[in-house]
Structure formats: C-alpha cells, structure tokens
Scaffold this active site. Structure first.
Site, PDB file in Angstrom:
ATOM      1  NE  ARG A   1      -3.723  -2.343   0.319  1.00 48.22           N
ATOM      2  CZ  ARG A   1      -3.397  -3.524  -0.246  1.00 48.22           C
ATOM      3  NH1 ARG A   1      -2.354  -3.613  -1.050  1.00 48.22           N
ATOM      4  NH2 ARG A   1      -4.151  -4.584  -0.063  1.00 48.22           N
TER       5      ARG A   1
ATOM      6  CB  SER B   1      -8.979  -2.154   5.119  1.00 45.45           C
ATOM      7  OG  SER B   1      -9.537  -3.380   4.731  1.00 45.45           O
TER       8      SER B   1
ATOM      9  CD  GLU C   1      -5.540   0.000   2.794  1.00 46.69           C
ATOM     10  OE1 GLU C   1      -5.350  -0.912   3.615  1.00 46.69           O
ATOM     11  OE2 GLU C   1      -6.145  -0.162   1.725  1.00 46.69           O
TER      12      GLU C   1
HETATM   13  C1  FAD Z   1     -15.863  -0.609  -0.233  1.00 44.85           C
HETATM   14  C2  FAD Z   1     -14.391  -0.392  -0.412  1.00 44.85           C
HETATM   15  C3  FAD Z   1     -13.537  -1.474  -0.560  1.00 44.85           C
HETATM   16  C4  FAD Z   1     -12.161  -1.290  -0.733  1.00 44.85           C
HETATM   17  N1  FAD Z   1     -11.345  -2.382  -0.892  1.00 44.85           N
HETATM   18  C5  FAD Z   1     -10.020  -2.198  -1.104  1.00 44.85           C
HETATM   19  C6  FAD Z   1      -9.157  -3.328  -1.289  1.00 44.85           C
HETATM   20  O1  FAD Z   1      -9.572  -4.480  -1.281  1.00 44.85           O
HETATM   21  N2  FAD Z   1      -7.837  -3.084  -1.509  1.00 44.85           N
HETATM   22  C7  FAD Z   1      -7.306  -1.822  -1.550  1.00 44.85           C
HETATM   23  O2  FAD Z   1      -6.109  -1.679  -1.763  1.00 44.85           O
HETATM   24  N3  FAD Z   1      -8.121  -0.746  -1.366  1.00 44.85           N
HETATM   25  C8  FAD Z   1      -9.437  -0.900  -1.155  1.00 44.85           C
HETATM   26  N4  FAD Z   1     -10.256   0.192  -0.971  1.00 44.85           N
HETATM   27  C9  FAD Z   1      -9.672   1.536  -0.932  1.00 44.85           C
HETATM   28  C10 FAD Z   1      -9.699   2.267  -2.300  1.00 44.85           C
HETATM   29  O3  FAD Z   1     -10.731   1.789  -3.106  1.00 44.85           O
HETATM   30  C11 FAD Z   1      -8.387   2.137  -3.043  1.00 44.85           C
HETATM   31  O4  FAD Z   1      -7.325   2.637  -2.259  1.00 44.85           O
HETATM   32  C12 FAD Z   1      -8.422   2.863  -4.385  1.00 44.85           C
HETATM   33  O5  FAD Z   1      -7.347   2.425  -5.169  1.00 44.85           O
HETATM   34  C13 FAD Z   1      -8.369   4.385  -4.273  1.00 44.85           C
HETATM   35  O6  FAD Z   1      -8.593   4.930  -5.571  1.00 44.85           O
HETATM   36  P1  FAD Z   1      -9.344   6.308  -5.773  1.00 44.85           P
HETATM   37  O7  FAD Z   1      -9.347   6.603  -7.216  1.00 44.85           O
HETATM   38  O8  FAD Z   1     -10.669   6.287  -5.097  1.00 44.85           O
HETATM   39  O9  FAD Z   1      -8.349   7.302  -5.016  1.00 44.85           O
HETATM   40  P2  FAD Z   1      -8.750   8.519  -4.047  1.00 44.85           P
HETATM   41  O10 FAD Z   1      -9.359   7.974  -2.802  1.00 44.85           O
HETATM   42  O11 FAD Z   1      -9.498   9.562  -4.774  1.00 44.85           O
HETATM   43  O12 FAD Z   1      -7.292   9.101  -3.723  1.00 44.85           O
HETATM   44  C14 FAD Z   1      -6.413   8.323  -2.962  1.00 44.85           C
HETATM   45  C15 FAD Z   1      -5.054   9.070  -2.919  1.00 44.85           C
HETATM   46  O13 FAD Z   1      -4.456   9.044  -4.198  1.00 44.85           O
HETATM   47  C16 FAD Z   1      -4.153  10.357  -4.636  1.00 44.85           C
HETATM   48  N5  FAD Z   1      -4.433  10.424  -6.085  1.00 44.85           N
HETATM   49  C17 FAD Z   1      -5.547   9.972  -6.728  1.00 44.85           C
HETATM   50  N6  FAD Z   1      -5.444  10.164  -8.048  1.00 44.85           N
HETATM   51  C18 FAD Z   1      -4.226  10.767  -8.244  1.00 44.85           C
HETATM   52  C19 FAD Z   1      -3.523  11.213  -9.408  1.00 44.85           C
HETATM   53  N7  FAD Z   1      -4.032  11.088 -10.641  1.00 44.85           N
HETATM   54  N8  FAD Z   1      -2.302  11.767  -9.241  1.00 44.85           N
HETATM   55  C20 FAD Z   1      -1.762  11.892  -7.998  1.00 44.85           C
HETATM   56  N9  FAD Z   1      -2.374  11.492  -6.858  1.00 44.85           N
HETATM   57  C21 FAD Z   1      -3.586  10.930  -6.989  1.00 44.85           C
HETATM   58  C22 FAD Z   1      -5.060  11.279  -3.815  1.00 44.85           C
HETATM   59  O14 FAD Z   1      -4.448  12.535  -3.643  1.00 44.85           O
HETATM   60  C23 FAD Z   1      -5.166  10.529  -2.496  1.00 44.85           C
HETATM   61  O15 FAD Z   1      -4.093  10.841  -1.659  1.00 44.85           O
HETATM   62  C24 FAD Z   1     -11.628   0.029  -0.786  1.00 44.85           C
HETATM   63  C25 FAD Z   1     -12.497   1.124  -0.645  1.00 44.85           C
HETATM   64  C26 FAD Z   1     -13.864   0.916  -0.462  1.00 44.85           C
HETATM   65  C27 FAD Z   1     -14.772   2.114  -0.340  1.00 44.85           C
END
Ligand code: FAD
Length: 303
Positions: A159, A209, A299
């Site tokens: 992560r 998580s 996380e």
């Molecule tokens: C129901 C649920 C289940 C989940 N299960 C998992 C799982 O099994 N495994 C797991 O690893 N995660 C899980 N997650 C967490 C999440 O989905 C992941 O971490 C996901 O990859 C985040 O992507 P996002 O586009 O929503 O990023 P965001 O939440 O929008 O951003 C996350 C971070 O990335 C940065 N960021 C985003 N895009 C960019 C960009 N283009 N350039 C620079 N920085 C950027 C943001 O500034 C922020 O700090 C889960 C979440 C939920 C709600």
C-alpha cells in the site's frame, strides 16, 4: 476547457460521505485537462489538492481552502498484452477490459472501487496481489514536464509508492499483463466480487479497510510472540485480528460504527465527522500499541 465550481460538498464526492465544502472544485477527464487545472491553480496562486474516486480519503469537516481537482474518467487502449489507461479511468473498467481480452493480472483486484490512478498511487491490492505487479510504467506531470517513470522508480511497497509522497501527478498508467483463459478469469473475478459483496454491502459509507495490515517481517520477535501465528496471512498480520483483540468490534463513536463482522472497518452510520474518525482511530491505535507494541498506520488518506 476546465470548469471551476464553488462550494462543493466533499461528502458528496467520497465513499465515506464525510467532509465540509471545498471552496473551489474542478472535475477533469483527460491528462491534458488535469495539467491545465493544476497550472491554473499555480498561476493564480491558489492552493490545490488532487484526488480521484474518493474511495480512500477522509475529507476535513471544516472543508478545504483553494481548489480540489478530481481526475475521474478518461480513455484506455489495449495493445497485445498491454493496457494504457488515463489515470482517471475506473479500475473496474480497466479490469473488465482485461478480462474481455483474456489478460491475466488484475482479476484479484475485482471489486476495488476508485480509479486506476488512485490504485497505482496507493498500490491497491487484494487476495495476495497488488496493482504494482502489473504496472510497467506510470506517466506523471512533475510540475514542468510529462515523463514516464518505470515501475522500479515508483518504489512500490505494501500500500505504498513514491507517488504517494512526491509532488507528482499521475496522468496515465501502463499495465503489462499475461495471456490467460478468458472464461476462467471472468469466473474468478465474479467469485471475488461475490465474496467482497458480503463484507461491503452496496452503498456502505466507508473508505475500505481503515488501517494497513502489518508486515510480519517488520515487527520485532518480542512483538511476534504476542501474535497468534495462525492468524498471519501471506506474511501480514491482519489488522482486523489485532483490532478484534482490543475489543473494536461493535464499537461506536459519534457517527462511526465498527461492524461486528470486521474490526478494521469504519462505517459512517449517517452523520459521522472526520473528528469522530480521528478520535476513534487514536483510541484503537493506543489500545493496539498497549497490547501488542504495534503502531497502526492508516491506509486511508486524510486531507
Ligand atoms: C468498499 C471499499 C472497498 C475497498 N477495498 C479495497 C481493497 O480491497 N484493496 C485496496 O487496496 N483498497 C481498497 N479500498 C480503498 C480504495 O478503493 C483504493 O485505495 C483505491 O485504489 C483508491 O482509488 P481512488 O481513485 O478512489 O483514489 P482517491 O481515494 O481519490 O485518492 C487516494 C489518494 O491518491 C491520490 N491520487 C488519486 N489520483 C491521483 C492522481 N491522478 N495523481 C496523484 N495522486 C492521486 C489522492 O491525492 C489521495 O491521496 C476500498 C475502498 C472501499 C470504499
């Protein structure tokens, strides 16, 4: 063209449904518009932050000053075993395309919300695999120019990645996959989505998580003696187990509840605040530290 809006609710753009308002908000769908929005903020000396799917963030109750840029959407192309996707493309779409082409390597990530860019920044993963295994290179904007960074330079860890800590903006991700059996991969993906659906009910207000699991090789022997070895999975001590041992299941604080079935899940029951989240996280961190000598790390990302 970038379109700047005012006073947008942060809760409405995060899966946790927490946060006040952002002074300025802009949603972009292409790398070029993403760069333009960043440059606009810089030229106008406006502080800015970026995000994507909003599925791993805790936004502040008091809201954000300046501009919040969301990169969500975009296009992708497939060249033999390679997929090149704009960072804003939903991870689900990238996985669906990989399965359609019978490409192996992303199927265990099925059901993870958010974008391929967000997943790369945080090295998202599940079922013993993470996206870094498929990432060949990442195109970034470093504030001056666009450039491709090879996988090694991204310093992916559990992560973790260098992209999380450096002022780099992810524009595109190139994934190299392997040939697989389309039907088998689709079946595996469906199975994983079905298992995940039991833990994360549709519409649940959470960021996945809450704390990272603990890498067993990174804790001391004296700490390991306090851990039930049977609980270790793939070299990780599940934080859900540690939290259960300190009585997290069923806890409530303000609008946050930890469900009975999963100690590492913070659920917003409707009116939760970022203050509630931080308070509960601190209580649990202290309990785990006192009982196991382990310091838990979030996380989720606080804004
Ligand atoms: C129901 C649920 C289940 C989940 N299960 C998992 C799982 O099994 N495994 C797991 O690893 N995660 C899980 N997650 C967490 C999440 O989905 C992941 O971490 C996901 O990859 C985040 O992507 P996002 O586009 O929503 O990023 P965001 O939440 O929008 O951003 C996350 C971070 O990335 C940065 N960021 C985003 N895009 C960019 C960009 N283009 N350039 C620079 N920085 C950027 C943001 O500034 C922020 O700090 C889960 C979440 C939920 C709600």
């Amino acid at each position: 063209m970038i379109h700047i809006r005012k006073n947008i609710s942060l809760a409405s753009v995060s899966t946790f449904r927490i946060g006040g308002k952002t002074e300025l908000f802009c949603s972009v769908k292409t790398p070029e518009h993403f760069i333009r929005a960043i440059e606009w903020a810089k030229e106008n000396k406006i502080p800015f932050r970026v995000f994507a799917g909003g599925s791993n963030v805790v936004f502040p109750d008091e809201g954000l000053k300046g501009l919040l840029i969301r990169f969500h959407g975009g296009s992708l192309r497939v060249l033999k075993n390679t997929i090149i996707a704009d960072a804003g493309v939903p991870l689900a779409k990238v996985i669906a395309i990989s399965l359609q082409y019978g490409l192996r390597g992303l199927e265990t990530l099925s059901g993870i919300p958010g974008t391929v860019g967000g997943a790369t920044v945080g090295n998202a993963g599940a079922y013993g695999h993470s996206i870094s295994e498929a990432v060949r290179k990442v195109e970034v904007w470093d504030g001056k120019k666009r450039r491709w960074i090879p996988n090694k330079v991204c310093k992916f860890g559990y992560r973790e990645s260098a992209l999380k800590h450096e002022p780099l903006f992810v524009l595109r991700v190139e994934l190299r996959l392997k040939k697989g059996d389309r039907k088998e991969l689709q079946k595996k993906s469906r199975e994983i989505i079905s298992i995940r659906g039991k833990k994360y009910k549709p519409g649940i207000k959470c960021p996945g998580s809450f704390f990272k699991n603990v890498v067993a090789s990174e804790v001391s022997r004296s700490v390991m003696r306090k851990i039930d070895a049977g609980k270790i999975i793939g070299g990780k001590i599940p934080t859900g187990y540690l939290l259960e041992e300190v009585g997290a299941k069923g806890m409530k604080l303000g609008g946050i509840r930890i469900p009975e079935f999963h100690g590492n899940l913070f659920e917003n029951t409707g009116k939760a605040t970022a203050r509630d989240v931080k308070k509960l996280a601190d209580i649990l961190r202290k309990r785990v530290k006192a009982k196991f000598g382990i310091t838990l790390e979030e996380e989720v990302r606080y804004f």
